[in-house]
Design a protein around this motif. Structure first.
Motif, PDB file in Angstrom:
ATOM      1  N   ASN A 336       0.781  -1.241  -0.198  1.00 51.68           N
ATOM      2  CA  ASN A 336      -0.103  -0.017   0.243  1.00 51.68           C
ATOM      3  C   ASN A 336       0.908   1.343   0.081  1.00 51.68           C
ATOM      4  N   VAL A 337       0.944   2.059  -1.095  1.00 51.47           N
ATOM      5  CA  VAL A 337       1.607   3.247  -1.166  1.00 51.47           C
ATOM      6  C   VAL A 337       0.810   4.619  -1.166  1.00 51.47           C
ATOM      7  N   LEU A 338       1.356   5.483  -0.147  1.00 45.86           N
ATOM      8  CA  LEU A 338       0.494   6.787   0.125  1.00 45.86           C
ATOM      9  C   LEU A 338       1.578   7.878  -0.367  1.00 45.86           C
ATOM     10  N   MET A 339       1.004   8.964  -1.025  1.00 50.24           N
ATOM     11  CA  MET A 339       1.821  10.175  -1.330  1.00 50.24           C
ATOM     12  C   MET A 339       0.988  11.329  -0.804  1.00 50.24           C
ATOM     13  N   SER A 340       1.712  12.198  -0.512  1.00 49.34           N
ATOM     14  CA  SER A 340       1.116  13.692   0.119  1.00 49.34           C
ATOM     15  C   SER A 340       2.169  14.826  -0.044  1.00 49.34           C
ATOM     16  N   THR A 341       1.444  15.985  -0.233  1.00 49.31           N
ATOM     17  CA  THR A 341       2.500  17.109  -0.343  1.00 49.31           C
ATOM     18  C   THR A 341       2.722  17.546   1.264  1.00 49.31           C
ATOM     19  N   ASP A 342       1.970  16.875   2.126  1.00 49.04           N
ATOM     20  CA  ASP A 342       1.970  17.252   3.671  1.00 49.04           C
ATOM     21  C   ASP A 342       2.723  16.013   4.347  1.00 49.04           C
ATOM     22  N   SER A 343       3.864  16.466   5.188  1.00 49.84           N
ATOM     23  CA  SER A 343       4.254  15.333   5.989  1.00 49.84           C
ATOM     24  C   SER A 343       3.748  14.669   6.733  1.00 49.84           C
ATOM     25  N   THR A 344       2.657  15.252   7.187  1.00 50.93           N
ATOM     26  CA  THR A 344       1.793  14.532   8.124  1.00 50.93           C
ATOM     27  C   THR A 344       0.531  13.700   7.496  1.00 50.93           C
ATOM     28  N   PHE A 345       0.444  13.578   6.178  1.00 50.22           N
ATOM     29  CA  PHE A 345      -0.331  13.079   5.443  1.00 50.22           C
ATOM     30  C   PHE A 345      -1.779  13.253   5.561  1.00 50.22           C
ATOM     31  N   ALA A 346      -1.991  14.449   6.137  1.00 49.89           N
ATOM     32  CA  ALA A 346      -3.310  14.868   6.261  1.00 49.89           C
ATOM     33  C   ALA A 346      -4.389  14.987   5.052  1.00 49.89           C
ATOM     34  N   ASN A 347      -3.511  15.307   3.838  1.00 49.67           N
ATOM     35  CA  ASN A 347      -4.275  15.294   2.688  1.00 49.67           C
ATOM     36  C   ASN A 347      -3.403  14.587   1.460  1.00 49.67           C
ATOM     37  N   VAL A 348      -4.152  13.406   1.346  1.00 49.35           N
ATOM     38  CA  VAL A 348      -3.190  12.108   0.668  1.00 49.35           C
ATOM     39  C   VAL A 348      -3.838  12.236  -0.823  1.00 49.35           C
ATOM     40  N   LEU A 349      -2.447  12.742  -1.674  1.00 45.06           N
ATOM     41  CA  LEU A 349      -2.763  12.916  -3.106  1.00 45.06           C
ATOM     42  C   LEU A 349      -3.084  11.510  -3.561  1.00 45.06           C
ATOM     43  N   PHE A 350      -2.137  10.388  -3.393  1.00 39.22           N
ATOM     44  CA  PHE A 350      -1.937   9.274  -4.036  1.00 39.22           C
ATOM     45  C   PHE A 350      -2.095   7.837  -3.018  1.00 39.22           C
ATOM     46  N   ASN A 351      -3.060   7.093  -3.245  1.00 33.89           N
ATOM     47  CA  ASN A 351      -3.455   5.811  -2.334  1.00 33.89           C
ATOM     48  C   ASN A 351      -3.422   4.788  -3.307  1.00 33.89           C
ATOM     49  N   GLU A 352      -2.480   3.798  -3.307  1.00 33.35           N
ATOM     50  CA  GLU A 352      -2.795   2.720  -4.298  1.00 33.35           C
ATOM     51  C   GLU A 352      -2.321   1.464  -3.616  1.00 33.35           C
ATOM     52  N   THR A 353      -2.793   0.295  -3.920  1.00 40.60           N
ATOM     53  CA  THR A 353      -2.298  -1.026  -3.466  1.00 40.60           C
ATOM     54  C   THR A 353      -1.766  -1.905  -4.685  1.00 40.60           C
ATOM     55  N   ILE A 354      -0.801  -2.251  -4.632  1.00 41.59           N
ATOM     56  CA  ILE A 354       0.025  -2.851  -5.730  1.00 41.59           C
ATOM     57  C   ILE A 354       0.487  -3.997  -5.558  1.00 41.59           C
ATOM     58  N   PRO A 355       1.022  -4.961  -6.490  1.00 39.22           N
ATOM     59  CA  PRO A 355       1.829  -6.259  -5.921  1.00 39.22           C
ATOM     60  C   PRO A 355       3.110  -5.955  -6.222  1.00 39.22           C
ATOM     61  N   ASP A 356       3.767  -5.054  -6.942  1.00 34.09           N
ATOM     62  CA  ASP A 356       5.116  -4.503  -7.178  1.00 34.09           C
ATOM     63  C   ASP A 356       5.669  -3.836  -6.064  1.00 34.09           C
ATOM     64  N   HIS A 357       7.010  -4.066  -6.017  1.00 37.18           N
ATOM     65  CA  HIS A 357       7.504  -3.037  -5.016  1.00 37.18           C
ATOM     66  C   HIS A 357       8.390  -1.772  -5.721  1.00 37.18           C
ATOM     67  N   ASP A 358       7.501  -1.317  -6.646  1.00 39.13           N
ATOM     68  CA  ASP A 358       7.906  -0.051  -7.250  1.00 39.13           C
ATOM     69  C   ASP A 358       6.554   0.667  -7.737  1.00 39.13           C
ATOM     70  N   ASP A 359       6.599   1.958  -8.102  1.00 32.65           N
ATOM     71  CA  ASP A 359       5.373   2.541  -8.642  1.00 32.65           C
ATOM     72  C   ASP A 359       5.607   3.630  -9.578  1.00 32.65           C
ATOM     73  N   ASP A 360       4.975   3.963 -10.661  1.00 33.84           N
ATOM     74  CA  ASP A 360       4.976   5.248 -11.293  1.00 33.84           C
ATOM     75  C   ASP A 360       4.116   6.240 -10.737  1.00 33.84           C
ATOM     76  N   VAL A 361       4.332   7.532 -10.680  1.00 36.65           N
ATOM     77  CA  VAL A 361       3.820   8.521 -10.126  1.00 36.65           C
ATOM     78  C   VAL A 361       3.582   9.604 -10.814  1.00 36.65           C
ATOM     79  N   ASP A 362       2.622  10.324 -11.329  1.00 39.39           N
ATOM     80  CA  ASP A 362       2.670  11.891 -11.887  1.00 39.39           C
ATOM     81  C   ASP A 362       2.844  12.732 -10.795  1.00 39.39           C
ATOM     82  N   VAL A 363       3.743  13.961 -10.884  1.00 39.71           N
ATOM     83  CA  VAL A 363       3.783  14.644  -9.799  1.00 39.71           C
ATOM     84  C   VAL A 363       3.775  16.166 -10.649  1.00 39.71           C
TER      85      VAL A 363
END
Length: 497
Positions: A336-363
Motif C-alpha cells: 500500500n503506497v501513500l503520497m502527499s505534499t503534507d509530511s503529516t499525510f493529512a491530505n493524501v494525493l495518491f493511495n494505491e495497493t499494488i503487487p510490485d515493489h515500485d510504482d510510477d506516479v505523476d507529480v
C-alpha cells in the motif's frame, strides 16, 4: 433247412435283420439341479454317439422321464444340432415344477439319453460366482450370464447369513457388470460373503449360493518421526520427517489454532505455503502404504517470521514522472503506497495497493512530496508504514527575493537563470510577473499547474517588461508557473489568497 420232396432236395434260406450297434448318447444340458427362468430359455446340448441317423427328437417330461410329455422339439418339426446349444423358450413350462428331457434318435428311439432334472423359476440365479481380482479394500467378481435376466441384485456382508456387516444390500448391477463387478470400501484381512439373484419380466429369482471371499491381511506402516522445520519464513515453512520402510506416501497434518490442514506427498518434506506471519504452527505426520495408515508422529512446533516494514525507499524520474521504489518484503503479496505534499499525510494525493515493489506516479514540478509504504501478506496481515520519505523531483529556481531556501536537493550543479519577479505574492486578483529585457517574446509560452499537477489556464496581458495574470477565477492555494521562450525556461511558485 433241407427237405426231400419228390426226390429233390430243397434248401430254404431265411434272411434275418441284424441290428446296427449304437454308441452311447449323452445329454450335458440341462444339468441336474439347474434352474431355468420361465422368461428365459432352456438349453439342450447332446452328443449322439455312433450310429446316429442324423435326426433327433427331444421330449420334455414333467418331473422325470416317466412323467407326462409337455413339449416335443426337434424332428420332425425341427432339428437339433449335434454338440451345440439348442435354446428353446421356457415360457410353456410351469414355474416351480421339475422337468427332465429325453433325447432320442428319431429312427431308433432306443438310442436315447436323459438330461438332468431341472426346475423352472420366475428368473434364474447365477450358478457360480468367481473372484477375478482383489485388493486390501476391494474385490472384483463375475458370474456366468443368465439367459433371460434383465438385471442382477447383489448382497455383500461379513456375516454368512447377511444379518450383519452389510456392505451392499440389493445392489443393482447392470448386465455388463458380470464381466467385472467391483465391491469397494472393504476392510483388509476380512472375509466377505456374496450372493446374487436375477430379475426379469417374470419377477425375481431365488438367491444363488453363498460365496466367501477374503481381502488380504494388511499391516500398517511404522510411525514416522517428525523433525524440526526448515526454511521458516514469513508466509511459509518446510516440514520434515524420517523415511518409513514400506510407506508409499505421507500425510502432513498442519495445525494453526483450531484449523487443521492435511497434505499428502511421497517425499519426506513438504513446504507449507500461505502461512500467517508471526504465527505459531505445529505439524505431525502419518505414513501410508497400500492398505493402511499409521498413527500420528510426534508434534513439531514453530513460529513464522513477522512481516517486515519496507525499507530503502527511493525514487528517480523526470520533471513530471517519478518511479518510486523500496525493498521487497518476504511474505508480502502486495504493498500500500501513500503520497502527499503534507509530511503529516493529512491530505493524501495518491493511495494505491499494488503487487510490485515500485510504482510510477505523476507529480507537479517544484513541489515537495512525501510517500510511505506498508507490506500486506496474502493472509491479510499488514506491516507498519515505512518512515515517510521526502522527494523533490524538479530542479527549479524560485527566487523572487534571491533566496535559495526552496531549492530542491540535487546531485548536479544548477546554473542560475535570470530571476523573474512575482508581485504581489501571495496574489489576490492580479499577479504581475516581471520579465527579463532579453526575453524572446516570439516563442513565449506559459504553463500553470496547481498542487495536484492539474493544468489551469489564466487570462493575461503581455508587455515588453511584464505579464499580468487574472487569478481571481482560481481557488486559493499554491501554483507553479513555467515560462519559456525556447531558450530560457523558468519555474516559480505563487500563492493565490
Amino acid at each position: 433247412m433241407k427237405r426231400t420232396l419228390y426226390g429233390f432236395t430243397i434248401c430254404l434260406l431265411f434272411s434275418f435283420a441284424i441290428p446296427q450297434a449304437h454308441g452311447q448318447m449323452t445329454v450335458s444340458s440341462p444339468a441336474s439341479g439347474s434352474v431355468v427362468g420361465q422368461c428365459g430359455k432352456y438349453i439342450i446340448h447332446f452328443s449322439p454317439g455312433s450310429g446316429f441317423s442324423g435326426n433327433a427328437t427331444a421330449e420334455v417330461h414333467l418331473n422325470n422321464s416317466s412323467g407326462a410329455i409337455v413339449q416335443t422339439v426337434g424332428y420332425p418339426s425341427g432339428t437339433l444340432s449335434i454338440n451345440y446349444d439348442n435354446a428353446f423358450n421356457a415360457s410353456g413350462l410351469t414355474i416351480g415344477n421339475s422337468y427332465q428331457i429325453k433325447v432320442f434318435d428319431a429312427y431308433s428311439p432306443t438310442h436315447s439319453a436323459l438330461s438332468g432334472i431341472f426346475t423352472v423359476a420366475a428368473s434364474t440365479p447365477p450358478t457360480v460366482i468367481n473372484q477375478t481380482a482383489n485388493s486390501y479394500t476391494w474385490i472384483e467378481i463375475n458370474w456366468p450370464t443368465v439367459i433371460g435376466a434383465s438385471a442382477y441384485s447383489v448382497d455383500v456382508a461379513t456375516a454368512s447369513d447377511f444379518s450383519s456387516g452389510v456392505v451392499w444390500s440389493n445392489h443393482a448391477a447392470s448386465l455388463s457388470d458380470p464381466y467385472g463387478l467391483y465391491i469397494n470400501s472393504l476392510t483388509a484381512g476380512t472375509t466377505y460373503y456374496v450372493r446374487i439373484k436375477t430379475s426379469s419380466s417374470c419377477g425375481s429369482s431365488a438367491y444363488s449360493g453363498t460365496y466367501a471371499f477374503s481381502t488380504p491381511t494388511c499391516t500398517p506402516p511404522s510411525v514416522p518421526t517428525a523433525t524440526a522445520a526448515t526454511n521458516v519464513k514469513t508466509a511459509q515453512f518446510t516440514a520434515n520427517w524420517g523415511t518409513v520402510t514400506g510407506a508409499t506416501s505421507y500425510d502432513l497434518i498442519t495445525t494453526y489454532g483450531s484449523t487443521h490442514h492435511t497434505d499428502n506427498t511421497t517425499g519426506t518434506s513438504f513446504t507449507f505455503l500461505q502461512a500467517h506471519p508471526a504465527s505459531g504452527y505445529s505439524y505431525t505426520v502419518k505414513a501410508r502404504n497400500a492398505c493402511a495408515v499409521s498413527t500420528e508422529s510426534n508434534s513439531i512446533t514453530l513460529t513464522t517470521n513477522a512481516l517486515g516494514i519496507p525499507g530503502h525507499l527511493g525514487y528517480h524520474g523526470t520533471d513530471e514522472d517519478l518511479n518510486i521504489y523500496w525493498d521487497a518484503i518476504d511474505g508480502a503479496s502486495q504493498y500500500n503506497v501513500l503520497m502527499s505534499t503534507d509530511s503529516t499525510f493529512a491530505n493524501v494525493l495518491f493511495n494505491e495497493t499494488i503487487p510490485d515493489h515500485d510504482d510510477d506516479v505523476d507529480v507537479a514540478p517544484c513541489l515537495n512530496y512525501y510517500f510511505k509504504v506498508k507490506a500486506i501478506a496474502a493472509t491479510g496481515e499488514q506491516s507498519a508504514f515505512s518512515q515517510r520519505r521526502w522527494i523533490s523531483p524538479i530542479s527549479c529556481r524560485i527566487a523572487s527575493d534571491g533566496s535559495k531556501d526552496n531549492q530542491p536537493i540535487t546531485d548536479q550543479p544548477i546554473d542560475w537563470i535570470k530571476p523573474f519577479v512575482f508581485f504581489p505574492n501571495p496574489a489576490d486578483n492580479l499577479l504581475t510577473v516581471g520579465l527579463p529585457s532579453d526575453f524572446h517574446f516570439d516563442n513565449f509560452n506559459i504553463k500553470t499547474l496547481d498542487a495536484t499537477g492539474r493544468e489551469v489556464v489564466l487570462p493575461y496581458q503581455l508587455s515588453q517588461t511584464k505579464a499580468t495574470f487574472d487569478v481571481s477565477g482560481i481557488n486559493s492555494g499554491l501554483y507553479i508557473m513555467t515560462f519559456t521562450d525556447g531558450i530560457v525556461k523558468h519555474r516559480s511558485k505563487f500563492l493565490r489568497k
